[in-house]
Design a protein around this motif. Structure first.
Motif, mmCIF file in Angstrom:
data_model
loop_
_atom_site.group_PDB
_atom_site.id
_atom_site.type_symbol
_atom_site.label_atom_id
_atom_site.label_comp_id
_atom_site.label_asym_id
_atom_site.label_seq_id
_atom_site.Cartn_x
_atom_site.Cartn_y
_atom_site.Cartn_z
ATOM 1 N N MET A 168 0.816 -0.908 -0.003
ATOM 2 C CA MET A 168 -0.066 -0.086 0.089
ATOM 3 C C MET A 168 0.909 1.266 -0.048
ATOM 4 O O MET A 168 1.784 1.335 0.486
ATOM 5 C CB MET A 168 -0.941 0.017 1.435
ATOM 6 C CG MET A 168 -1.979 1.092 1.288
ATOM 7 S SD MET A 168 -3.116 0.716 2.581
ATOM 8 C CE MET A 168 -4.244 1.983 2.232
ATOM 9 N N THR A 169 0.441 2.371 -0.676
ATOM 10 C CA THR A 169 1.259 3.599 -0.922
ATOM 11 C C THR A 169 1.169 4.522 0.328
ATOM 12 O O THR A 169 -0.272 4.708 0.836
ATOM 13 C CB THR A 169 0.742 4.226 -2.044
ATOM 14 O OG1 THR A 169 1.040 3.417 -3.061
ATOM 15 C CG2 THR A 169 1.595 5.471 -2.476
ATOM 16 N N ILE A 170 2.073 5.250 0.641
ATOM 17 C CA ILE A 170 1.873 6.057 1.883
ATOM 18 C C ILE A 170 1.354 7.254 1.299
ATOM 19 O O ILE A 170 1.803 7.889 0.223
ATOM 20 C CB ILE A 170 3.328 6.474 2.569
ATOM 21 C CG1 ILE A 170 3.934 5.164 2.955
ATOM 22 C CG2 ILE A 170 3.232 7.423 3.770
ATOM 23 C CD1 ILE A 170 3.194 4.455 4.235
ATOM 24 N N LYS A 171 0.273 7.751 1.968
ATOM 25 C CA LYS A 171 -0.183 9.129 1.358
ATOM 26 C C LYS A 171 0.294 10.369 2.085
ATOM 27 O O LYS A 171 0.489 10.341 3.514
ATOM 28 C CB LYS A 171 -1.852 9.141 1.677
ATOM 29 C CG LYS A 171 -2.498 7.964 0.890
ATOM 30 C CD LYS A 171 -4.057 7.763 1.236
ATOM 31 C CE LYS A 171 -4.633 6.534 0.626
ATOM 32 N NZ LYS A 171 -6.144 6.537 0.909
ATOM 33 N N PRO A 172 0.919 11.237 1.412
ATOM 34 C CA PRO A 172 1.637 12.492 2.045
ATOM 35 C C PRO A 172 0.788 13.506 2.350
ATOM 36 O O PRO A 172 1.442 14.148 3.252
ATOM 37 C CB PRO A 172 2.600 12.736 0.978
ATOM 38 C CG PRO A 172 1.641 12.550 -0.220
ATOM 39 C CD PRO A 172 1.002 11.207 -0.045
ATOM 40 N N GLU A 173 -0.410 13.703 2.168
ATOM 41 C CA GLU A 173 -1.200 14.674 2.683
ATOM 42 C C GLU A 173 -2.390 14.593 3.777
ATOM 43 O O GLU A 173 -3.034 13.224 3.449
ATOM 44 C CB GLU A 173 -1.697 15.713 1.540
ATOM 45 C CG GLU A 173 -0.719 16.179 0.681
ATOM 46 C CD GLU A 173 -1.362 17.038 -0.285
ATOM 47 O OE1 GLU A 173 -2.582 16.816 -0.791
ATOM 48 O OE2 GLU A 173 -0.590 17.715 -1.018
ATOM 49 N N SER A 174 -2.788 15.159 4.443
ATOM 50 C CA SER A 174 -3.714 15.197 5.526
ATOM 51 C C SER A 174 -4.499 16.324 5.597
ATOM 52 O O SER A 174 -3.663 17.253 5.807
ATOM 53 C CB SER A 174 -3.127 14.676 6.733
ATOM 54 O OG SER A 174 -4.167 14.120 7.727
ATOM 55 N N THR A 175 -5.631 16.054 5.970
ATOM 56 C CA THR A 175 -6.513 17.476 6.120
ATOM 57 C C THR A 175 -6.692 17.347 7.664
ATOM 58 O O THR A 175 -7.477 16.803 8.228
ATOM 59 C CB THR A 175 -7.900 17.366 5.361
ATOM 60 O OG1 THR A 175 -7.563 17.309 4.034
ATOM 61 C CG2 THR A 175 -8.891 18.624 5.763
ATOM 62 N N LEU A 176 -6.278 18.532 8.204
ATOM 63 C CA LEU A 176 -6.524 18.645 9.927
ATOM 64 C C LEU A 176 -7.753 19.553 10.006
ATOM 65 O O LEU A 176 -8.039 20.405 9.299
ATOM 66 C CB LEU A 176 -5.160 19.641 10.367
ATOM 67 C CG LEU A 176 -4.050 18.990 10.382
ATOM 68 C CD1 LEU A 176 -3.020 19.955 10.981
ATOM 69 C CD2 LEU A 176 -3.950 17.563 11.183
ATOM 70 N N THR A 177 -8.342 19.121 11.013
ATOM 71 C CA THR A 177 -9.443 19.849 11.386
ATOM 72 C C THR A 177 -9.361 20.516 12.754
ATOM 73 O O THR A 177 -9.276 19.706 13.742
ATOM 74 C CB THR A 177 -10.955 18.897 11.253
ATOM 75 O OG1 THR A 177 -11.004 18.506 10.029
ATOM 76 C CG2 THR A 177 -11.924 19.688 11.659
ATOM 77 N N CYS A 178 -9.498 21.737 12.771
ATOM 78 C CA CYS A 178 -9.222 22.361 14.252
ATOM 79 C C CYS A 178 -10.299 22.157 14.944
ATOM 80 O O CYS A 178 -11.602 22.284 14.816
ATOM 81 C CB CYS A 178 -9.008 23.829 13.934
ATOM 82 S SG CYS A 178 -8.745 24.678 15.603
#
Length: 68
Positions: free
Chosen positions: A1-11
């Motif tokens: 499985m590929t590592i996903k480099p982006e994530s959406t942070l929710t404050c």
């Protein structure tokens, strides 16, 4: 499985969402929300702000899940 480099942070304080590129070789312990300016810290038991507030955990945790 590929590592996903982006994530959406929710404050958790204001609900502001922002997509960030995660470091691949380190955990990010702190992040200043660009919506309200509050300093985000990991929740107890989490290694970084991406694991606590992101829609995708940090690369080291993704890799651990893929191999474990």
């Amino acid at each position: 499985m590929t590592i996903k480099p982006e994530s959406t942070l929710t404050c958790p304080h204001c609900g502001h969402r922002e997509t960030l590129t995660m470091p691949t070789d380190a955990c990010r312990f702190f992040h200043s929300c660009s919506g309200c300016g509050k300093l985000l810290k990991p929740l107890p038991g989490d290694c970084c702000v991406f694991c606590s507030y992101g829609d995708i955990p940090c690369p080291p945790i993704q890799q651990q899940r893929n191999t474990g």
